[in-house]
Design a protein around this motif. Structure first.
Motif, PDB file in Angstrom:
ATOM      1  N   SER A   1     -14.512  13.766 -10.468  1.00  0.00           N
ATOM      2  CA  SER A   1     -13.757  12.972 -11.443  1.00  0.00           C
ATOM      3  C   SER A   1     -14.734  12.120 -12.224  1.00  0.00           C
ATOM      4  CB  SER A   1     -12.734  12.066 -10.748  1.00  0.00           C
ATOM      5  OG  SER A   1     -12.149  11.154 -11.685  1.00  0.00           O
ATOM      6  N   ASP A   2     -14.452  11.911 -13.508  1.00  0.00           N
ATOM      7  CA  ASP A   2     -15.322  11.035 -14.295  1.00  0.00           C
ATOM      8  C   ASP A   2     -14.851   9.584 -14.263  1.00  0.00           C
ATOM      9  OD1 ASP A   2     -13.121  10.997 -15.970  1.00  0.00           O
ATOM     10  OD2 ASP A   2     -14.242  11.431 -17.796  1.00  0.00           O
ATOM     11  N   VAL A   3     -13.832   9.292 -13.445  1.00  0.00           N
ATOM     12  CA  VAL A   3     -13.345   7.925 -13.235  1.00  0.00           C
ATOM     13  C   VAL A   3     -13.187   7.235 -14.590  1.00  0.00           C
ATOM     14  CG1 VAL A   3     -13.600   5.843 -11.846  1.00  0.00           C
ATOM     15  CG2 VAL A   3     -14.688   7.937 -11.100  1.00  0.00           C
ATOM     16  N   GLY A   4     -12.401   7.862 -15.451  1.00  0.00           N
ATOM     17  CA  GLY A   4     -12.276   7.386 -16.816  1.00  0.00           C
ATOM     18  C   GLY A   4     -11.209   6.347 -17.052  1.00  0.00           C
ATOM     19  N   SER A   5     -10.385   6.047 -16.054  1.00  0.00           N
ATOM     20  CA  SER A   5      -9.303   5.078 -16.263  1.00  0.00           C
ATOM     21  C   SER A   5      -8.807   4.586 -14.911  1.00  0.00           C
ATOM     22  CB  SER A   5      -8.148   5.735 -17.026  1.00  0.00           C
ATOM     23  OG  SER A   5      -7.522   6.727 -16.227  1.00  0.00           O
ATOM     24  N   TRP A   6      -7.975   3.542 -14.939  1.00  0.00           N
ATOM     25  CA  TRP A   6      -7.372   3.040 -13.704  1.00  0.00           C
ATOM     26  C   TRP A   6      -6.449   4.081 -13.080  1.00  0.00           C
ATOM     27  CZ3 TRP A   6      -9.681  -0.543 -11.310  1.00  0.00           C
ATOM     28  CH2 TRP A   6     -10.309  -1.584 -11.969  1.00  0.00           C
ATOM     29  N   SER A   7      -5.795   4.890 -13.897  1.00  0.00           N
ATOM     30  CA  SER A   7      -4.924   5.927 -13.333  1.00  0.00           C
ATOM     31  C   SER A   7      -5.737   6.972 -12.580  1.00  0.00           C
ATOM     32  CB  SER A   7      -4.087   6.590 -14.444  1.00  0.00           C
ATOM     33  OG  SER A   7      -4.915   7.109 -15.466  1.00  0.00           O
ATOM     34  N   SER A   8      -6.958   7.269 -13.044  1.00  0.00           N
ATOM     35  CA  SER A   8      -7.787   8.240 -12.316  1.00  0.00           C
ATOM     36  C   SER A   8      -8.257   7.655 -10.995  1.00  0.00           C
ATOM     37  CB  SER A   8      -8.985   8.669 -13.178  1.00  0.00           C
ATOM     38  OG  SER A   8      -9.865   7.597 -13.414  1.00  0.00           O
ATOM     39  N   ILE A   9      -8.503   6.350 -10.947  1.00  0.00           N
ATOM     40  CA  ILE A   9      -8.853   5.709  -9.677  1.00  0.00           C
ATOM     41  C   ILE A   9      -7.665   5.764  -8.724  1.00  0.00           C
ATOM     42  CG2 ILE A   9      -9.292   3.447  -8.619  1.00  0.00           C
ATOM     43  CD1 ILE A   9     -11.350   2.905 -10.669  1.00  0.00           C
ATOM     44  N   MET A  10      -6.460   5.536  -9.239  1.00  0.00           N
ATOM     45  CA  MET A  10      -5.257   5.625  -8.397  1.00  0.00           C
ATOM     46  C   MET A  10      -5.125   6.996  -7.761  1.00  0.00           C
ATOM     47  SD  MET A  10      -2.339   3.484 -10.502  1.00  0.00           S
ATOM     48  CE  MET A  10      -1.128   3.649  -9.168  1.00  0.00           C
ATOM     49  N   GLU A  11      -5.452   8.032  -8.524  1.00  0.00           N
ATOM     50  CA  GLU A  11      -5.343   9.399  -8.005  1.00  0.00           C
ATOM     51  C   GLU A  11      -6.341   9.663  -6.881  1.00  0.00           C
ATOM     52  OE1 GLU A  11      -5.889  11.839 -11.397  1.00  0.00           O
ATOM     53  OE2 GLU A  11      -3.972  11.296 -12.326  1.00  0.00           O
ATOM     54  N   LEU A  12      -7.462   8.944  -6.909  1.00  0.00           N
ATOM     55  CA  LEU A  12      -8.503   9.158  -5.911  1.00  0.00           C
ATOM     56  C   LEU A  12      -8.327   8.291  -4.670  1.00  0.00           C
ATOM     57  CD1 LEU A  12     -11.547   9.271  -8.348  1.00  0.00           C
ATOM     58  CD2 LEU A  12     -10.518  11.224  -7.170  1.00  0.00           C
ATOM     59  N   GLU A  13      -7.511   7.261  -4.768  1.00  0.00           N
ATOM     60  CA  GLU A  13      -7.274   6.366  -3.655  1.00  0.00           C
ATOM     61  C   GLU A  13      -6.070   6.832  -2.836  1.00  0.00           C
ATOM     62  OE1 GLU A  13      -9.185   4.054  -2.725  1.00  0.00           O
ATOM     63  OE2 GLU A  13      -9.981   2.839  -4.365  1.00  0.00           O
ATOM     64  N   SER A  14      -6.089   6.554  -1.560  1.00  0.00           N
ATOM     65  CA  SER A  14      -4.940   6.865  -0.702  1.00  0.00           C
ATOM     66  C   SER A  14      -4.196   5.568  -0.422  1.00  0.00           C
ATOM     67  CB  SER A  14      -5.398   7.517   0.605  1.00  0.00           C
ATOM     68  OG  SER A  14      -6.351   6.709   1.259  1.00  0.00           O
ATOM     69  N   GLY A  15      -3.047   5.374  -1.056  1.00  0.00           N
ATOM     70  CA  GLY A  15      -2.268   4.165  -0.862  1.00  0.00           C
ATOM     71  C   GLY A  15      -1.483   4.196   0.440  1.00  0.00           C
ATOM     72  N   ASP A  16      -0.722   3.134   0.684  1.00  0.00           N
ATOM     73  CA  ASP A  16       0.106   3.074   1.886  1.00  0.00           C
ATOM     74  C   ASP A  16       1.375   3.898   1.694  1.00  0.00           C
ATOM     75  OD1 ASP A  16       1.815   1.572   0.282  1.00  0.00           O
ATOM     76  OD2 ASP A  16       1.286  -0.343   1.191  1.00  0.00           O
ATOM     77  N   GLN A  17       2.316   3.775   2.609  1.00  0.00           N
ATOM     78  CA  GLN A  17       3.521   4.609   2.541  1.00  0.00           C
ATOM     79  C   GLN A  17       4.377   4.305   1.320  1.00  0.00           C
ATOM     80  OE1 GLN A  17       5.636   3.813   6.141  1.00  0.00           O
ATOM     81  NE2 GLN A  17       6.050   1.651   5.657  1.00  0.00           N
ATOM     82  N   GLU A  18       4.171   3.153   0.706  1.00  0.00           N
ATOM     83  CA  GLU A  18       4.886   2.811  -0.524  1.00  0.00           C
ATOM     84  C   GLU A  18       4.074   3.163  -1.771  1.00  0.00           C
ATOM     85  OE1 GLU A  18       7.948   1.870  -0.554  1.00  0.00           O
ATOM     86  OE2 GLU A  18       8.077   1.741   1.632  1.00  0.00           O
ATOM     87  N   GLY A  19       2.932   3.801  -1.563  1.00  0.00           N
ATOM     88  CA  GLY A  19       2.089   4.148  -2.702  1.00  0.00           C
ATOM     89  C   GLY A  19       1.305   2.985  -3.267  1.00  0.00           C
ATOM     90  N   LEU A  20       1.132   1.939  -2.467  1.00  0.00           N
ATOM     91  CA  LEU A  20       0.406   0.753  -2.913  1.00  0.00           C
ATOM     92  C   LEU A  20      -1.059   0.829  -2.467  1.00  0.00           C
ATOM     93  CD1 LEU A  20       2.965  -2.078  -2.055  1.00  0.00           C
ATOM     94  CD2 LEU A  20       2.407  -1.214  -4.334  1.00  0.00           C
ATOM     95  N   THR A  21      -1.956   0.602  -3.404  1.00  0.00           N
ATOM     96  CA  THR A  21      -3.373   0.463  -3.107  1.00  0.00           C
ATOM     97  C   THR A  21      -3.775  -0.948  -3.497  1.00  0.00           C
ATOM     98  OG1 THR A  21      -3.811   2.810  -3.537  1.00  0.00           O
ATOM     99  CG2 THR A  21      -5.695   1.311  -3.556  1.00  0.00           C
TER     100      THR A  21
END
Length: 475
Positions: free
Chosen positions: A269-289
């Protein structure tokens, strides 16, 4: 063997306010505990590589030097650009400097994320072998979705005489619309353009001379008068600024008959936006990172980064919330690419938040602008053990220094005084002075400036450990 050449320019505006022009995303720990530049270098561990060459802006030179030192890479080179001219000139300068060795260059961006590092390293080995037979290699990322934010490369015939994992490049294509991207994915013939390359410097210079001799000529002039000082290589400013701006794709790769694609599937990933970071992070059961001091009630699918204070979410979803010491940004995660528009607006209104963090890093340490008002400014200054500021004076301000941690050696006019915790001194307007940390722990002090003008350009340097006596805009 090969030489890693790391492109570490760029301003990272789409990750504002965490990333800013004076301290952009490649120098920040956006994903993990190390900065993205450091992660780029670390993923080459185990490969047969020479010390790296880092290409960066002049204003970031000390940041790069410190981050290399943190990794124990004290023998790398830092190539400084007075201003960015895109990738074709940057790599021309690097190639001119490395052409005598004529070993392969592996060109990487400092702000990319790669999940499967083993697959990436295997692809580097393949690409080095292919490039040694006089090809300009680019990595094509096997697409996992019909992404419209990347350019694409279509593959041609396999180069079976060279490698079953290498293909002639059929064409480079611009970022497609959604339907076109879907057709690319379904065809199996297209790859994301990663912006990573592998080639011999001599071959790149030969092809550049054929297709863009104007770029090569300007870069030769810039290198012929380059200054080598400490770990820094500073090209001639006037010559480099006369160089046209162009990417390696447009200048060479789309025109040469030597371009080859090596496919790789490595979770890139070129980590081009906050949404791309969200896709790379594993949030909790509510999808919170969440990073930092965050409390959430009835909220889901959000990314929150708190740097200084409590951030509370109540009944919200699909948000990106970024809090720093001087700014808060809230965005719909589906419109995170538009964050750059906020930065444009801030620049238009001459807002310093577009350029600087409240914490400003210098080769000797850092300072934090705590408070300011009419004719006064308060800073918390941190000086690293053994470091010292330049010998300087100010025309428009006086300064009060109060030591809160460590020991300070203060030069004030013709005298020197050693200050311990809870001791203070006064620097009159126009007085030549210097601050040093002779101890083994961080020196921290509070500086109160007072006067008619408090700008950072009110500095006259007489002597400087870091070679900045000809620069008047840094403390």
């Amino acid at each position: 063997m090969f030489t890693p050449v790391i492109l570490a320019g760029g301003s990272g505006t789409r990750l504002w306010p965490y990333s800013r022009k004076q301290y952009p995303k490649q120098f920040l720990p956006c994903l993990g505990k190390r900065s993205m530049l450091q992660q780029t270098l670390m993923r080459l561990e185990g490969l047969d590589a020479h010390p790296p060459v880092i290409i960066c802006n002049e204003e970031h030179r000390f940041i790069v030097e410190e981050q290399l030192e943190e990794l124990g890479m004290t023998n790398g080179s830092i190539l400084l650009e007075p201003e960015g001219r895109n990738t074709a000139p940057a790599l021309a300068v690097a190639s001119l400097l490395l052409r005598e060795e004529n070993e392969v260059m592996v060109v990487l961006s400092a702000d990319h994320f790669i999940k499967d590092e083993a697959a990436f390293r295997a692809a580097v080995v393949d690409a080095v072998n292919v490039s040694s037979q006089d090809y300009l290699v680019t990595f094509g990322i096997e697409p996992s979705a019909p992404e419209t934010g990347y350019g694409y490369i279509s593959k041609g015939d396999v180069l079976s005489s060279v490698s079953e994992e290498a293909y002639q490049v059929s064409s480079f294509v611009e970022k497609p619309d959604s339907e076109t991207a879907k057709s690319y994915l379904e065809s199996g013939q297209y790859y994301w353009n990663s912006g990573m390359f592998v080639f011999k410097p001599s071959l790149y210079l030969t092809e550049l001379e054929q297709f863009r001799p104007d770029i090569l000529s300007a870069c030769r002039n810039a290198v012929s008068s380059a200054e080598h000082k400490w770990d820094f290589i500073r090209v001639d400013r006037e010559a480099f600024l006369s160089c046209p701006s162009d990417s390696i794709d447009y200048a060479v790769m789309e025109k040469t008959q030597k371009s080859v694609l090596v496919p790789v599937s490595c979770g890139w990933s070129d980590v081009g936006s906050w949404s791309s970071i969200m896709e790379l992070e594993s949030g909790d059961q509510e999808g919170l990172t969440c990073y930092g001091d965050v409390e959430s009630v009835n909220s889901k699918d959000c990314y929150v980064r708190s740097e200084n204070r409590l951030v509370s979410l109540v009944g919200v979803k699909d948000l990106v919330v970024i809090e720093t010491s001087d700014a808060v940004m809230i965005a719909d995660k589906n419109d995170a690419q538009s964050v750059k528009d906020i930065v444009t607006a801030l620049k238009k209104n001459d807002r310093q938040e577009a350029l600087y963090h409240r914490h400003v890093y210098r080769p000797w340490g850092k300072y934090d602008s705590i408070d300011q008002g009419h004719r006064y400014q308060v800073k918390r200054i941190s000086v690293k053990p053994g470091a010292r500021l330049s010998l300087q004076k100010h025309h428009h301000r006086a300064e009060h220094w109060i030591v809160v941690k460590g020991t300070a050696l203060v030069t004030r006019g013709s005298e020197q005084v050693l200050l311990s915790e809870n001791e203070s001194t006064y620097i009159p307007l126009g007085c030549t002075h210097r601050l040093e940390n002779p101890g083994k722990v961080m020196l921290e002090l509070i500086e109160v400036q007072s006067g008619a003008y408090l700008g950072e350009d009110d500095i006259v340097r007489f002597e400087d450990t870091y070679g900045r006596t000809d620069v008047s805009v840094e403390q």
